[in-house]
Structures are given as structure tokens and as C-alpha cells.
Design a protein around this motif. Structure first.
Motif, PDB file in Angstrom:
ATOM      1  N   ASP A   1       0.849  -1.185   0.000  1.00  0.00           N
ATOM      2  CA  ASP A   1       0.000   0.000   0.000  1.00  0.00           C
ATOM      3  C   ASP A   1       0.888   1.241   0.000  1.00  0.00           C
ATOM      4  OD1 ASP A   1      -2.642  -1.276   0.195  1.00  0.00           O
ATOM      5  OD2 ASP A   1      -1.902  -1.972   2.146  1.00  0.00           O
ATOM      6  N   ARG A   2       0.271   2.414  -0.022  1.00  0.00           N
ATOM      7  CA  ARG A   2       1.063   3.650  -0.090  1.00  0.00           C
ATOM      8  C   ARG A   2       1.998   3.798   1.111  1.00  0.00           C
ATOM      9  NH1 ARG A   2      -0.104   7.088  -4.165  1.00  0.00           N
ATOM     10  NH2 ARG A   2      -2.139   6.927  -5.191  1.00  0.00           N
ATOM     11  N   VAL A   3       1.582   3.319   2.265  1.00  0.00           N
ATOM     12  CA  VAL A   3       2.435   3.422   3.441  1.00  0.00           C
ATOM     13  C   VAL A   3       3.698   2.582   3.262  1.00  0.00           C
ATOM     14  CG1 VAL A   3       1.275   1.530   4.653  1.00  0.00           C
ATOM     15  CG2 VAL A   3       2.466   3.306   5.970  1.00  0.00           C
ATOM     16  N   ASP A   4       3.600   1.456   2.566  1.00  0.00           N
ATOM     17  CA  ASP A   4       4.764   0.612   2.300  1.00  0.00           C
ATOM     18  C   ASP A   4       5.734   1.324   1.350  1.00  0.00           C
ATOM     19  OD1 ASP A   4       3.854  -1.803   3.747  1.00  0.00           O
ATOM     20  OD2 ASP A   4       2.296  -1.826   2.221  1.00  0.00           O
ATOM     21  N   TYR A   5       5.177   1.928   0.308  1.00  0.00           N
ATOM     22  CA  TYR A   5       6.026   2.666  -0.636  1.00  0.00           C
ATOM     23  C   TYR A   5       6.715   3.844   0.047  1.00  0.00           C
ATOM     24  CZ  TYR A   5       4.150   0.085  -4.616  1.00  0.00           C
ATOM     25  OH  TYR A   5       3.819  -0.913  -5.505  1.00  0.00           O
ATOM     26  N   PHE A   6       5.978   4.531   0.916  1.00  0.00           N
ATOM     27  CA  PHE A   6       6.574   5.669   1.609  1.00  0.00           C
ATOM     28  C   PHE A   6       7.681   5.206   2.558  1.00  0.00           C
ATOM     29  CE2 PHE A   6       6.847   8.915   4.954  1.00  0.00           C
ATOM     30  CZ  PHE A   6       7.034  10.044   4.167  1.00  0.00           C
ATOM     31  N   ALA A   7       7.462   4.098   3.240  1.00  0.00           N
ATOM     32  CA  ALA A   7       8.484   3.554   4.139  1.00  0.00           C
ATOM     33  C   ALA A   7       9.726   3.162   3.355  1.00  0.00           C
ATOM     34  CB  ALA A   7       7.932   2.345   4.895  1.00  0.00           C
ATOM     35  N   ALA A   8       9.536   2.534   2.174  1.00  0.00           N
ATOM     36  CA  ALA A   8      10.667   2.154   1.328  1.00  0.00           C
ATOM     37  C   ALA A   8      11.418   3.394   0.862  1.00  0.00           C
ATOM     38  CB  ALA A   8      10.177   1.354   0.133  1.00  0.00           C
ATOM     39  N   PHE A   9      10.678   4.452   0.534  1.00  0.00           N
ATOM     40  CA  PHE A   9      11.297   5.712   0.110  1.00  0.00           C
ATOM     41  C   PHE A   9      12.153   6.312   1.229  1.00  0.00           C
ATOM     42  CE2 PHE A   9      10.495  10.383   0.483  1.00  0.00           C
ATOM     43  CZ  PHE A   9      11.438  10.792  -0.448  1.00  0.00           C
ATOM     44  N   VAL A  10      11.638   6.308   2.440  1.00  0.00           N
ATOM     45  CA  VAL A  10      12.389   6.859   3.582  1.00  0.00           C
ATOM     46  C   VAL A  10      13.659   6.051   3.837  1.00  0.00           C
ATOM     47  CG1 VAL A  10      12.332   7.249   6.080  1.00  0.00           C
ATOM     48  CG2 VAL A  10      10.350   7.870   4.679  1.00  0.00           C
ATOM     49  N   VAL A  11      13.539   4.723   3.857  1.00  0.00           N
ATOM     50  CA  VAL A  11      14.702   3.868   4.086  1.00  0.00           C
ATOM     51  C   VAL A  11      15.739   4.062   2.983  1.00  0.00           C
ATOM     52  CG1 VAL A  11      15.508   1.474   4.191  1.00  0.00           C
ATOM     53  CG2 VAL A  11      13.423   2.142   5.397  1.00  0.00           C
ATOM     54  N   ALA A  12      15.276   4.095   1.729  1.00  0.00           N
ATOM     55  CA  ALA A  12      16.193   4.281   0.602  1.00  0.00           C
ATOM     56  C   ALA A  12      16.883   5.639   0.661  1.00  0.00           C
ATOM     57  CB  ALA A  12      15.430   4.142  -0.715  1.00  0.00           C
ATOM     58  N   THR A  13      16.161   6.665   1.090  1.00  0.00           N
ATOM     59  CA  THR A  13      16.751   8.002   1.214  1.00  0.00           C
ATOM     60  C   THR A  13      17.881   8.007   2.239  1.00  0.00           C
ATOM     61  OG1 THR A  13      14.681   9.097   0.585  1.00  0.00           O
ATOM     62  CG2 THR A  13      16.276  10.400   1.846  1.00  0.00           C
ATOM     63  N   ILE A  14      17.626   7.414   3.396  1.00  0.00           N
ATOM     64  CA  ILE A  14      18.653   7.350   4.447  1.00  0.00           C
ATOM     65  C   ILE A  14      19.876   6.582   3.953  1.00  0.00           C
ATOM     66  CG2 ILE A  14      19.167   6.455   6.745  1.00  0.00           C
ATOM     67  CD1 ILE A  14      16.204   6.940   7.444  1.00  0.00           C
ATOM     68  N   LEU A  15      19.649   5.443   3.304  1.00  0.00           N
ATOM     69  CA  LEU A  15      20.761   4.629   2.808  1.00  0.00           C
ATOM     70  C   LEU A  15      21.586   5.384   1.760  1.00  0.00           C
ATOM     71  CD1 LEU A  15      19.108   1.099   2.476  1.00  0.00           C
ATOM     72  CD2 LEU A  15      20.829   1.833   4.138  1.00  0.00           C
TER      73      LEU A  15
END
Length: 359
Positions: A313-327
Motif C-alpha cells: 500500500d502507499r504506506v509501504d512505498y513511503f516507508a521504502a522511500f524513507v529507508v532508501a533516502t537514508i541509505l
């Protein structure tokens, strides 16, 4: 400019993620949708969708001014655009057809024709290239609105069944999509993107991208607030009425929000002792990170965890975006402790200079 480029690069992923999972349809909600879907859809529509693409295109135009000034000729910039064109074709076919390099390179050739244009001419063509395609898009979407589907729709179920499960199938699909997208580019996006690049050139000549200049902050902030409010209104209207007419108008509203991001970054850099070094190194590694984003997430959605396409869902995509940004922030900072230039950046520079006769 490196800090702005880094910020834009990180933000682009927020828009690209859903299309890396499902290029043809983008995000398709479950039925019933996750209770947080409307909130994240609103945030994406107002602060992300189109905003970072506009920011990146304006920065691309400003970078063309820098490249021509440093080379004392537009010839080297043209060579670089030709190589970016090739990079985009390879990226679009072998990895992900949502590539922007191909479109940006083509639009860059158009923008270069105005590199020495007088201000009045530059303003006229900037306005024409931006406004007319945006209005045309709105009219086309009004005439042929997109059908509303969910994960229970026959169209979606059929598409999921066609998801490639081998790399060869992925390349064939990518090639077909890339051809279709490439044929559509000259209709609207080529001119709109070129217009944003011309705007970037205009803003560069006005000193907006220089840290020691003072931009009309109050006006930009006012325009950004109005754009955010209108984006919210458009989002609500589209969801209530189901008409996608607002999409083209939203292209125009993305511009003041993108300018607002520039103002914020400049303000932070003026106040920061380290001048946003963390974001700057991401900007210096932008091409490498951009291609890496595609490789990692396309591989994840199509080969590692394909069921995520139908489950996230959108919350999963947003979480992936945040993790990818930090990495990406961490990796870029560690990388520049050892190296001075990204691998693809170094390759592009070598190819450009080699073709330009500077071996």
C-alpha cells in the motif's frame, strides 16, 4: 547546485517507486483501500508528484549554462547530451522504461538553442513551452479520462498475470514501453521539459542558484502557498468528481513549489556551518544513484519479491522511500571519503571529453 540536485534526486524516487513496481498503471489501491492511502496520496500530490521532476529539469537548464560557460562553446554540452541520450536508451530498455535521461537529453538540445537568447525572447519561449503543453494535457485528459480501477479489476488482474518473471521478458516489455514513450515525448513532454530548462536558464542568469544572491523570497513563498492550496483543492475535486482535468494544471503548480524548495535549501545552506555537505555529495553522485535506484527496486519488485506488487500500500512505498533516502545519504557520504567522483559520472565525463578531443 549540488545540494539542490541531491535533494531533487532523492525526491524523484518517491514518484518512481510505484511505477518501478507497475510501470503501466502506477499505484493501484486495494479494495477496500488501506485507511492511510488517502493521506499519503494527498501528500504525494501536493509535495512530491511533479515537484521534484520540475526541480530537476530547472536545475538541468541551469547546468547547461554552467557547462557552456566552462567550455566556452555549446559543442561539448551537445556531446554530453548525446551520451546522456544513449545512457537513457540503455537504462530504459535494459532496466526501467520510466527513464528521464532520454527525455531530458532531447529537451536539452531544444534548450541549448536558446542559451544565448535575449531575456525577452527567453521569457516568451519559456512561457509558451510550459503553459501550452500543460493545457493540452488537461484537455486530453478531460476528453479521455482514465478509468478507475482497483486490484480486483479485471484489467489489473490481467496485467499482474503478464508481469515478467525472467529478465529476457522484462527487457522485451521494457523495449515495447520505451518505444511507445519515446514516440509520445515530442507531443507534450519534450516541450514542457524544455520550458522548465529554459526557466532554469533564466533563473540561473538572475542568480537564483548562487548562494550569495537574495531571491524574492516573499513572492516565491506566496506563490508556493497558493500552489499548495490549489493542489489540495485539485486533489479533492479529482477524487470527488473523478475527472483528471487538473493533471495539466498541476504541472504548472509544481513550479512554485519547486522554487520554494530552492529557497529553503539556500536558507539552510546560509545558516549551516557545513553547507548541507551530506546533500551535496548525493548531488555529485546523482547519475550513479539514479541508475542504482532502478536496478535495485526493479530487481526487488520483479525478481526478489514480486508479490509486493499486489500487496504494498502507499504506506509501504513511503516507508521504502524513507529507508532508501537514508541509505543513499549514508552511502554517498562514505563513498566520497574514498573517491572523488561517482563511477557513472566519471564515465560520462571521460566519454564527453574523449569525443570532444580532450584525451
Amino acid at each position: 547546485m549540488d545540494a539542490i540536485r541531491g535533494f531533487a534526486l532523492l525526491g524523484l524516487l518517491s514518484m518512481n517507486l510505484v511505477h518501478m513496481a507497475n510501470f503501466e498503471l502506477g499505484y493501484v489501491a486495494a479494495s477496500p483501500a488501506h485507511h492511510l492511502d488517502p493521506f499519503f496520496a494527498m501528500v504525494n500530490s501536493i509535495f512530491f508528484d511533479g515537484r521534484f521532476r520540475s526541480l530537476f529539469a530547472m536545475l538541468f537548464g541551469a547546468a547547461l549554462c554552467v557547462q557552456v560557460a566552462n567550455a566556452s562553446s555549446s559543442e561539448q554540452a551537445k556531446i554530453r547530451l548525446k551520451w546522456l541520450l544513449l545512457f537513457g536508451m540503455v537504462h530504459g530498455v535494459l532496466i526501467w522504461p520510466g527513464d528521464i535521461l532520454f527525455n531530458y537529453a532531447l529537451s536539452g538540445f531544444v534548450a541549448l538553442k536558446f542559451i544565448d537568447a535575449q531575456r525577452a525572447k527567453l521569457i516568451r519561449y519559456t512561457a509558451g513551452f510550459i503553459v501550452l503543453p500543460a493545457l493540452l494535457l488537461s484537455i486530453l485528459l478531460l476528453v479521455d479520462p482514465e478509468a478507475s480501477i482497483n486490484r480486483s479489476s479485471p484489467e489489473y488482474l490481467e496485467l499482474v498475470q503478464r508481469v515478467p518473471n525472467t529478465y529476457w521478458q522484462l527487457v522485451v516489455n521494457n523495449g515495447l514501453y520505451f518505444i511507445i514513450v519515446s514516440l509520445l515525448i515530442p507531443v507534450i513532454t519534450l516541450w514542457y521539459t524544455a520550458g522548465l530548462m529554459l526557466l532554469g536558464m533564466l533563473l540561473f542568469k538572475d542568480g537564483l542558484f548562487e548562494l550569495n544572491t537574495r531571491e524574492p523570497t516573499e513572492k516565491i513563498n506566496l506563490y508556493a502557498v497558493l500552489a499548495i492550496v490549489l493542489s489540495f483543492v485539485g486533489f479533492v475535486v479529482e477524487r470527488k468528481v473523478g475527472i483528471a482535468f487538473f493533471e495539466g494544471i498541476d504541472w504548472l503548480l509544481a513550479i512554485p513549489v519547486a522554487l520554494f524548495y530552492i529557497v529553503v535549501i539556500k536558507s539552510v545552506m546560509r545558516a549551516s556551518r557545513y553547507k548541507l555537505y551530506t546533500m551535496q555529495v548525493v548531488g555529485r553522485l546523482a547519475l550513479t544513484l539514479y541508475i542504482s535506484q532502478s536496478i535495485i527496486f526493479v530487481s526487488y519488485f520483479h525478481f526478489i519479491q514480486p508479490e509486493a506488487i499486489s500487496k504494498w500500500d502507499r504506506v509501504d512505498y513511503f516507508a521504502a522511500f524513507v529507508v532508501a533516502t537514508i541509505l543513499q545519504l549514508v552511502i554517498a557520504n562514505l563513498y566520497f571519503k574514498v573517491f572523488k567522483q561517482g563511477p557513472l559520472e566519471k564515465l560520462l565525463k571521460w566519454l564527453t571529453l574523449r569525443r570532444g578531443g580532450h584525451d
